[in-house]
Design an enzyme around this catalytic site. Sequence first.
Site, PDB file in Angstrom:
ATOM      1  N   GLU A 135      10.708  15.644  15.241  1.00  0.00           N
ATOM      2  CA  GLU A 135      11.016  15.459  13.902  1.00  0.00           C
ATOM      3  C   GLU A 135       9.997  16.385  13.027  1.00  0.00           C
ATOM      4  O   GLU A 135       8.643  16.385  13.331  1.00  0.00           O
ATOM      5  CB  GLU A 135      10.717  13.949  13.317  1.00  0.00           C
ATOM      6  CG  GLU A 135      10.999  13.888  11.866  1.00  0.00           C
ATOM      7  CD  GLU A 135      10.626  12.455  11.189  1.00  0.00           C
ATOM      8  OE1 GLU A 135       9.709  11.917  11.794  1.00  0.00           O
ATOM      9  OE2 GLU A 135      11.641  12.104  10.682  1.00  0.00           O
TER      10      GLU A 135
ATOM     11  N   GLY B  21       4.066   3.866  13.683  1.00  0.00           N
ATOM     12  CA  GLY B  21       4.674   2.381  13.807  1.00  0.00           C
ATOM     13  C   GLY B  21       4.450   1.839  15.292  1.00  0.00           C
ATOM     14  O   GLY B  21       4.202   0.737  15.398  1.00  0.00           O
TER      15      GLY B  21
ATOM     16  N   LYS C 225       0.777  -1.124   0.033  1.00  0.00           N
ATOM     17  CA  LYS C 225      -0.111   0.030  -0.074  1.00  0.00           C
ATOM     18  C   LYS C 225       0.870   1.399   0.109  1.00  0.00           C
ATOM     19  O   LYS C 225       1.623   1.517   0.861  1.00  0.00           O
ATOM     20  CB  LYS C 225      -0.874   0.084   1.281  1.00  0.00           C
ATOM     21  CG  LYS C 225      -1.845   1.103   0.998  1.00  0.00           C
ATOM     22  CD  LYS C 225      -2.530   1.649   2.400  1.00  0.00           C
ATOM     23  CE  LYS C 225      -1.974   2.750   3.252  1.00  0.00           C
ATOM     24  NZ  LYS C 225      -1.932   3.787   2.448  1.00  0.00           N
TER      25      LYS C 225
ATOM     26  N   GLU D 119      10.400   1.220   9.987  1.00  0.00           N
ATOM     27  CA  GLU D 119      11.758   2.279   9.682  1.00  0.00           C
ATOM     28  C   GLU D 119      10.832   3.290   9.882  1.00  0.00           C
ATOM     29  O   GLU D 119       9.967   3.827   8.974  1.00  0.00           O
ATOM     30  CB  GLU D 119      12.264   2.065   8.371  1.00  0.00           C
ATOM     31  CG  GLU D 119      13.407   2.560   8.149  1.00  0.00           C
ATOM     32  CD  GLU D 119      13.383   3.896   7.623  1.00  0.00           C
ATOM     33  OE1 GLU D 119      13.356   5.043   8.388  1.00  0.00           O
ATOM     34  OE2 GLU D 119      13.266   4.064   6.379  1.00  0.00           O
TER      35      GLU D 119
ATOM     36  N   CYS E 175      13.544  10.807   6.210  1.00  0.00           N
ATOM     37  CA  CYS E 175      13.510  10.289   7.591  1.00  0.00           C
ATOM     38  C   CYS E 175      14.924  10.342   8.364  1.00  0.00           C
ATOM     39  O   CYS E 175      14.996  10.645   9.580  1.00  0.00           O
ATOM     40  CB  CYS E 175      13.101   8.645   7.838  1.00  0.00           C
ATOM     41  SG  CYS E 175      13.980   7.622   6.538  1.00  0.00           S
TER      42      CYS E 175
HETATM   43  P1  ADP Z   1       2.919  10.590   7.673  1.00  0.00           P
HETATM   44  O1  ADP Z   1       2.563  11.104   9.095  1.00  0.00           O
HETATM   45  O2  ADP Z   1       4.367  11.342   7.161  1.00  0.00           O
HETATM   46  O3  ADP Z   1       1.989  10.737   6.692  1.00  0.00           O
HETATM   47  P2  ADP Z   1       2.277   7.973   8.217  1.00  0.00           P
HETATM   48  O4  ADP Z   1       2.821   7.198   9.084  1.00  0.00           O
HETATM   49  O5  ADP Z   1       1.066   8.391   8.780  1.00  0.00           O
HETATM   50  O6  ADP Z   1       3.193   9.171   7.612  1.00  0.00           O
HETATM   51  O7  ADP Z   1       2.062   7.329   7.154  1.00  0.00           O
HETATM   52  C1  ADP Z   1       2.874   6.208   6.288  1.00  0.00           C
HETATM   53  C2  ADP Z   1       2.048   5.131   5.756  1.00  0.00           C
HETATM   54  O8  ADP Z   1       1.330   4.644   6.717  1.00  0.00           O
HETATM   55  C3  ADP Z   1       1.081   5.620   4.532  1.00  0.00           C
HETATM   56  O9  ADP Z   1       0.904   4.743   3.690  1.00  0.00           O
HETATM   57  C4  ADP Z   1      -0.533   5.789   5.295  1.00  0.00           C
HETATM   58  O10 ADP Z   1      -1.466   5.711   4.617  1.00  0.00           O
HETATM   59  C5  ADP Z   1      -0.175   4.484   6.220  1.00  0.00           C
HETATM   60  N1  ADP Z   1      -0.923   4.655   7.621  1.00  0.00           N
HETATM   61  C6  ADP Z   1      -1.353   5.648   8.390  1.00  0.00           C
HETATM   62  N2  ADP Z   1      -2.037   5.240   9.464  1.00  0.00           N
HETATM   63  C7  ADP Z   1      -2.131   3.847   9.466  1.00  0.00           C
HETATM   64  C8  ADP Z   1      -2.324   2.924  10.334  1.00  0.00           C
HETATM   65  N3  ADP Z   1      -2.967   3.178  11.434  1.00  0.00           N
HETATM   66  N4  ADP Z   1      -2.125   1.502  10.124  1.00  0.00           N
HETATM   67  C9  ADP Z   1      -1.359   1.206   8.979  1.00  0.00           C
HETATM   68  N5  ADP Z   1      -1.105   2.102   8.013  1.00  0.00           N
HETATM   69  C10 ADP Z   1      -1.330   3.469   8.307  1.00  0.00           C
END
Ligand code: ADP
Length: 481
Positions: free
Chosen positions: A391, A243, A186, A260, A294
């Site tokens: 960050e 994460g 995804k 990561e 990152c």
């Molecule tokens: P940012 O805050 O920099 O946008 P995210 O960690 O929110 O970074 O997003 C990184 C990826 O994780 C994206 O593909 C996002 O759609 C996905 N994502 C966001 N929330 C969740 C979640 N609760 N579980 C799994 N994937 C998620």
Amino acid sequence: MKNKEKWPLSPSMESTQHISLKKQYALFIDGKWVAPNSGKYFPSINPADESHIADISHANEKDVDLAVRAARKAFPSWSGLAPSERAKYLFRIARIMQEKSRELAVIETLDGGKPIRESRDIDVPLACNHFFYYAGWADKLAYAFPNRQVEPLGVAGQIIPWNFPLLMAAWKIAPALATGNTVVLKPAETTSLTALKLAEIIEEAGLPKGVVNIITGFGDTGSALVNHPDINKIAFTGSTNVGKIIQRAIAGTGKKATLELGGKSANIIFDDAPIDQAVEGIVNGIFFNQGHVCCAGSRLFVQENIADKVIRKLKLRMKSLYVGNPLDKNTDIGAINSKEQLKTIESYISIGKKEGAEIYQPACDLPKKGFYCLPTLFLHVAQSHTVVQEEIFGPVLTIQTFRTIDEVIQKANNTPYGLAAGVWTDKGSRIFNLTTKLKAGVVWANTYNKFDPTSPFGGYKESGFGREGGIHGLAAYVKLS
Ligand code: ADP
């Protein structure tokens, strides 16, 4: 895509004429393009001018389930295939990516806002190299893990961020396939297009159906993938917050994970460093990809006796950076990836000012439309300042000074993160000393932001765990006995 270019183009502007994009993208599941069960689509926006590029499917739980089932169905024959045959598919994907590299670079820039020079010279070639590199390993796993039984994990759920969309997709998919796993990937919601182009390339390469499935959507889609009971491994790159959510979600399920996450990396200049080279490295360390990195070197530590000189040179170099249209080959700092991210960065800048740090931004006209941010420096910051601790994921650098090596080690390690660090010095012994004492997954010496498929990458502390790249990247997708 409709050509809206005005001709003649300025000679420094990359043309968008040769790219082909659909108006609407379905999901790539089981080798077919299928409409989302939800019936919902969301727009992909060009952050450089806020124009609408295409509509992207918003996958729901049912779509995720279809994709995971397809990957599970494909697993026995893919993992049972002669490794040399798996290698051929990976080589084929790499070669088609190379043939389409110009188109991929332009799409990456349109969708994400990064300067075309970076997409063309860094993101796309590195993404190809990941496929080439892991293709080479597919039939040599016995040499990577001598005297061990090597088994693939099964179905890998891979969730990637928006800062290096194609590169992250390659980084995740190539080692998983080389080791015989199947994949559901995804991409991030603001940058789905190059992953979808990669799905077209995978189709063209004739990969057996279901081996790679690409589903698009938001956090809920990612969450459905993480929580699907038939996933064996989660590979996630993204924010530390998400994460942590993922770690909690998979606790006790037996699913493997590599995470990561974020960083607040230190770049350290000693008084014997080649100053001009170091300043160039500092600029690259924080302003590359608008600071959406990152491992961005977002905290600069300068030895006190050379601080004035470094700051003067740094300001001068910042004045020469061109912030503007990412398609312009002269652009150094392109568009911020999304309106939300721009708001986040702006709010950190105002917190920095409120907390009393001195700000420096070169005077420069920003484009009227689109999401842009000036390169920003915070001077006279304290270790406790928010802009030093958190960050920002934007073009914002803080500067602190130090006198002794012990002082800088203590300050550099004093954050919840530990992804990367840079050391600038003429003394080899000092480099060796710091590589062991800095709690960071990568320590660069007299360079910064150097990536190669052969090198492992990953963090300490809240920057995550597991390593990607090199043999370590293979180990993350196999069971060894
Ligand atoms: P940012 O805050 O920099 O946008 P995210 O960690 O929110 O970074 O997003 C990184 C990826 O994780 C994206 O593909 C996002 O759609 C996905 N994502 C966001 N929330 C969740 C979640 N609760 N579980 C799994 N994937 C998620």
